[in-house]
Write a protein that holds these residues in place. Structure first.
Motif, short mmCIF file in Angstrom:
data_model
loop_
_atom_site.label_atom_id
_atom_site.label_comp_id
_atom_site.label_asym_id
_atom_site.label_seq_id
_atom_site.Cartn_x
_atom_site.Cartn_y
_atom_site.Cartn_z
N ARG A 43 12.32 0.90 -6.19
CA ARG A 43 10.92 0.93 -5.75
C ARG A 43 10.26 -0.43 -5.91
N GLY A 44 9.65 -0.87 -4.84
CA GLY A 44 8.85 -2.10 -4.89
C GLY A 44 9.65 -3.35 -5.16
N ILE A 45 10.95 -3.35 -4.86
CA ILE A 45 11.69 -4.59 -5.06
C ILE A 45 12.31 -5.04 -3.73
N PRO B 174 0.81 -1.22 0.00
CA PRO B 174 0.00 0.00 0.00
C PRO B 174 0.84 1.27 0.00
N THR B 175 2.05 1.21 0.53
CA THR B 175 2.81 2.45 0.65
C THR B 175 3.91 2.58 -0.39
N ALA B 176 3.94 1.65 -1.36
CA ALA B 176 5.06 1.64 -2.31
C ALA B 176 5.21 2.96 -3.04
N SER B 177 4.07 3.58 -3.40
CA SER B 177 4.20 4.82 -4.17
C SER B 177 3.88 6.06 -3.33
N LEU B 178 3.93 5.91 -2.01
CA LEU B 178 3.62 7.05 -1.16
C LEU B 178 4.90 7.63 -0.55
N ASN B 179 4.87 8.92 -0.26
CA ASN B 179 6.01 9.49 0.44
C ASN B 179 5.84 9.23 1.94
N ASP B 180 6.86 9.61 2.70
CA ASP B 180 6.87 9.25 4.12
C ASP B 180 5.63 9.73 4.86
N GLN B 181 5.25 10.98 4.56
CA GLN B 181 4.13 11.57 5.27
C GLN B 181 2.83 10.82 4.99
N SER C 220 4.39 -5.96 2.26
CA SER C 220 5.22 -4.77 2.13
C SER C 220 6.69 -5.12 2.06
N HIS C 221 7.41 -4.26 1.35
CA HIS C 221 8.86 -4.38 1.33
C HIS C 221 9.50 -3.42 2.31
#
Lengths: 522, 393
Positions: free
Chosen positions: A441-443, A174-181, A204-205
């Motif tokens: 990203r995502g790996i 769910p957070t792969a393409s999100l920034n920290d905030q 999640s990775h």
């Protein structure tokens, strides 16, 4: 808490030629957040696809016991009926429909009028507002999906699941393409769901997140369950999880390198870029940066800070309009008219959006590697196909692309290996300056390490690398120098001891505050 | 071996279609009491379908980048009318008419390419406009009338054949066209040489290459097909010019698509346009080129077709675009782009042609023929999609 909501027993799933899952067991207690971790291609997504009915009953072996009953799901709607909802990595929202329309898509509040079902929009909106409140998203339900950010879209997906009376929510990266905030916000929300009695499985990775949020972690490696760790009982640290995932202990997550930094080989001065559609809207303003030979330079910043836009506009004007500024390479001013011009002058950019604008998923590894530099293997315009095979084999070897061969279709590779194909393409173009946009990203951890090592090898050969990433730790771990971007400006250049997560964040926050105070933006 | 496997998998659809074609031939052979394979009928099939095959070759390129060209039929008509006006009304020589026609094809292509590649109009819309515009221009040029007849040498383009020079030199009257058979033999020999050369180069690179036996078997199969068709043709008049045109175009475009950077750019563009762009491919130029080429091929087909009709007709070329598109899809091209071969498009076109011809010989009315052809297209593509989803799950 102790009631078992879901049990998957000895799941075996075969694909033509490969056994994707071999005796996987998973036990999820009611009301917990259960993390599923493992390297790319370990079988996490396959397992969840079986649970959600995407791979219907009968295409796999093993048992699914949900809420005390053995279940046979033949399709997604079967599993949704009992309250299992999956949210995929690629969001399933339709950009040109509103939040409310998306939320009730396929699940509309409708009255039957003869053969037709007529949607009651007022009811829909009321319910949408209720669901949005439950996830704490303050948006008008009539807003179009395309007009809200990825973080909010993710929340709409969860609200959509809530509307289906979800009991077991599966979140794939769910957070792969999100920034920290935004990630933080989402994790907060997941914690909140737990109190509302919703059980979550999260793939999640990002192990730091997993460590923070999960009550239990199941580790999958090569299609089998390795172990399940419980909070408060087992050692519950990232190091412990990584050990389980890769089957060995990983001392350093970032390979060491002795920097051998030469002179400045690439410099961008007074760089200005306007938005490609809204002319006059400045996306990058007066940016200056440089890279030295043998150096890894990072671009840090929040999502939307202009990192990708800056890199792409430099890369032969691949982004933006009314671009102005100078580019100096090896002491000489150069003009990069278009992308092929940039490539031939030794600049290469690899996209953050591997699937959307990186790979040709229907073609094979070989063609994907050579496409950016066909002239080296051609005689005039005629391609020497044998030479091409040789090149492809060489890169497959060098980057250890795990595949059945160079003839394998790129779309069927796991994320990490797709990224290695992209990297091969970038290297084969033989650039002096390689710009990597979110290359990890995502790996999974293992592939990440391989990619880091490769970056090190490149700069040791005297090339320069620009490294864009949203994951602060990897920037800190890899870069010799970091430029911090915020709202289209380069606001700081950090070297040596100045490089720290706190320092970067502080620079960004101060800058944002100043900008809003002075209203200098435009 | 892995490579062979893979290429076999990739081509399985094509092989499947070739098998379908062979089955159709056998079926019509049986149902028409052998009439179907009579030398004159084999000749007719080639004559009747020459222009569709030319269009199918041209249409494959837009299809490979995930688009189609709807204006093809109208361009065929407008070129036919230009040819008719130049030769019939103005009495210009045939060679000049040919040059003007081909030039007009290029100009039409430049016009369409402008809207598609420069203005970024969706090709569907740009060529839909073109379809109306060029049909209209045809009607204006011909004022609704049909111009006929056209000069004999022009008509020869579609109905002419390579004369039997060898028999003439030998001074022998032969029922069998010897030149045809000699050309066929040379072709077979060239195929063999080509295969051996490929093998030699593979070995030079130290790759695994198929054994001599496999190559001989493959060459034998291809040669058998070439010799069989030539034998039928040799018993009639010999090799028609149309076949030469189609053959040369097929070989040329196969080479372009498989062996050149331009071909690779086209496939890459069809596979993922954004990725192609970021790999330095000049997307605009490729798109422009494809639509110029399509219009040029339409001009070639327009010449062949008007020559076959021996007239310039305002109604010529209707629905030709649909035949060409159907041929490509039948031959395994993907509607979303990135997948397809010239060989496939040709086989697809031939299947449509064989169906037409065979059903006509059987005395099936043309309305029923349409229904059958429509069903064939649907079933062929459906079976393709089904087999794909099966293998991916």
């Amino acid at each position: 808490m102790e009631k078992i909501l879901l049990e998957m027993q000895s799941i075996i799933k075969d694909f033509p030629g490969v056994r994707a899952l071999d005796n996987v067991n998973l036990q999820v207690r009611e009301g917990e957040v259960h993390a599923l971790v493992g390297e790319n291609g370990a079988g996490k997504s396959t397992l969840m696809n079986i649970l959600s009915g995407w791979y219907g009953y009968g295409t796999y072996e093993g048992k699914i016991i949900y809420d005390g009953k053995e279940c046979e799901f033949h399709s997604l709607s079967d599993s949704e009926k009992v309250g299992i909802v999956i949210i995929h990595q690629e969001l399933g929202l339709i950009p040109y429909l509103s939040i409310a329309e998306n939320m009730f898509l396929g699940n509309e509040t409708a009255r039957k009028v003869g053969l037709l079902k007529v949607i009651d929009w007022n009811e829909c909106h009321n319910k949408a507002i209720e669901m949005l409140n439950r996830v704490g998203l303050d948006e008008n339900p009539e807003t179009l999906i395309k007009d809200i950010g990825v973080g909010k879209q993710q929340m709409v997906e969860i609200a959509k699941a809530m509307a289906k009376n979800v009991r077991l929510l599966i979140l794939d990266e769910p957070t792969a393409s999100l920034n920290d905030q935004d990630s933080e916000h989402l994790l907060e929300l997941i914690r909140g769901l737990k109190e509302k009695g919703v059980t979550c499985i999260i793939i999640s990775h990002k192990l730091n997140e997993v460590e923070k949020i999960a009550d239990a972690i199941t580790i999958i490696r090569d299609g089998t369950t390795i172990e399940t760790l419980y909070k408060g009982i087992d050692e519950f640290t990232q190091a412990r999880v990584i050990k389980g995932m890769v089957g060995r202990e990983m001392k350093d997550r970032y390979p060491k390198r002795v920097p051998k930094i030469g002179e400045v080989c690439f410099e961008v001065k007074n760089w200005n870029v306007e938005h490609p559609l809204f002319e006059g809207k400045k996306i990058i303003e007066n940016a200056n940066f440089n890279v030295r030979k043998g150096e890894i330079v990072g671009f840090a910043g929040l999502m939307g800070s202009g990192r990708t836009e800056l890199a792409m506009s430099v890369f032969g004007k691949a982004y933006g309009k009314n671009i102005s500024g100078t580019i100096i390479k090896n002491g000489q001013e150069i003009v990069l008219g278009d992308i092929s011009d940039a490539i031939s002058k030794g600049i290469m950019y690899l996209t953050e959006d591997r699937k959307g604008s990186g790979l040709n998923a229907i073609d094979d590894i070989r063609h994907n590697i050579t496409i950016a530099n066909l002239q080296t293997i051609s005689n005039g315009r005629v391609i020497n196909q044998n030479e091409e095979i040789k090149v492809a084999e060489e890169y497959r070897d060098r980057l250890a692309i795990r595949s059945t061969g160079i003839w394998q279709t790129a779309g069927t590779l796991s994320g990490g290996n797709q990224q290695k194909v992209m990297l091969s393409r970038g290297l084969f173009a033989n650039p002096d300056v390689l710009i990597l946009d979110e290359p990890t990203r995502g790996i999974d951890v293992g592939s990440k390490y391989e990619i880091y090592s490769f970056m090190n090898k490149l700069v040791e050969e005297g090339k320069a690398v620009i490294f864009i990433s949203s994951e602060m730790p990897e920037l800190l771990g890899m870069c010799d120098r970091i430029f911090v971007l915020n709202e289209g400006h380069i606001i700081a250049e950090l070297t040596g001891d100045e490089i720290s997560q706190e320092n970067i964040m502080e620079k960004i926050l101060t800058d944002t505050r100043e900008r809003s105070e002075h209203g200098t933006d435009q | 071996m892995e490579q062979i496997n893979k290429s076999f998998k990739a081509n399985i659809r094509q092989y499947g279609m070739i098998i379908v074609m062979v089955v159709l031939v056998l079926f019509f052979y049986a149902t028409t009491g052998g009439k179907f394979v009579k030398p004159m009928n084999v000749y007719n099939i080639i004559m009747q379908n020459g222009y569709v095959l030319v269009l199918a070759i041209g249409m494959l390129l837009p299809i490979l980048i995930g688009t189609i060209d709807l204006s093809v039929g109208s361009v065929v008509a407008v070129i036919g009318s230009i040819a008719g006006i130049m030769m019939y009304r103005w009495g210009q020589p045939v060679w000049l008419a040919l040059i003007v026609c081909l030039l007009c094809g290029l100009i039409i292509g430049i016009w369409q390419g402008f809207w598609i590649a420069i203005v970024n109009l969706p090709p569907f819309i740009a060529t839909l406009g073109g379809m109306l515009i060029f049909r209209g221009i045809t009607l204006v040029l011909l004022q609704g009338k049909t111009l006929a007849p056209l000069p004999n040498s022009y008509v020869q383009i579609s109905s002419g054949y390579i004369p039997d020079y060898i028999s003439q030199i030998l001074g022998k009257e032969s029922k069998l066209n010897i030149t045809t058979m000699v050309i066929a033999a040379i072709l077979c020999f060239l195929v063999l040489l080509g295969e051996l050369r490929t093998r030699r180069q593979k070995l030079k690179y130290g790759f695994q290459a198929s054994g001599i036996g496999t190559i001989l078997f493959k060459v034998a199969l291809i040669s058998a097909a070439i010799l069989l068709v030539s034998w039928r043709l040799a018993l009639y008049k010999g090799i028609p010019f149309v076949l030469v045109i189609v053959g040369v175009l097929a070989i040329f475009y196969t080479f372009i698509l498989n062996n050149t950077t331009i071909g690779r750019h086209i496939y890459a563009l069809g596979g993922n346009a954004r990725a192609a762009e970021l790999s330095g491919i000049k997307v605009r130029n490729v798109r422009y080129g494809i639509f110029v080429n399509m219009a040029f091929m339409s001009a070639v087909a327009g010449i062949v077709f008007s020559s076959r009709l021996n007239s310039a007709s305002p109604l010529a070329g209707q629905n030709f675009e649909m035949d060409a598109i159907a041929s490509c899809y039948l031959g395994g091209a993907s509607a979303s782009g990135g997948i397809g071969t010239i060989m496939g498009a040709l086989v697809g076109g031939l299947i449509m042609g064989i169906l037409n011809n065979g059903m006509s010989l059987m005395g099936i009315s043309s309305d029923v023929q349409q229904i059958v052809k429509g069903l064939v297209v649907i079933f062929a593509v459906a079976s393709d999609i089904l087999s794909k989803t099966k293998s991916s799950k």
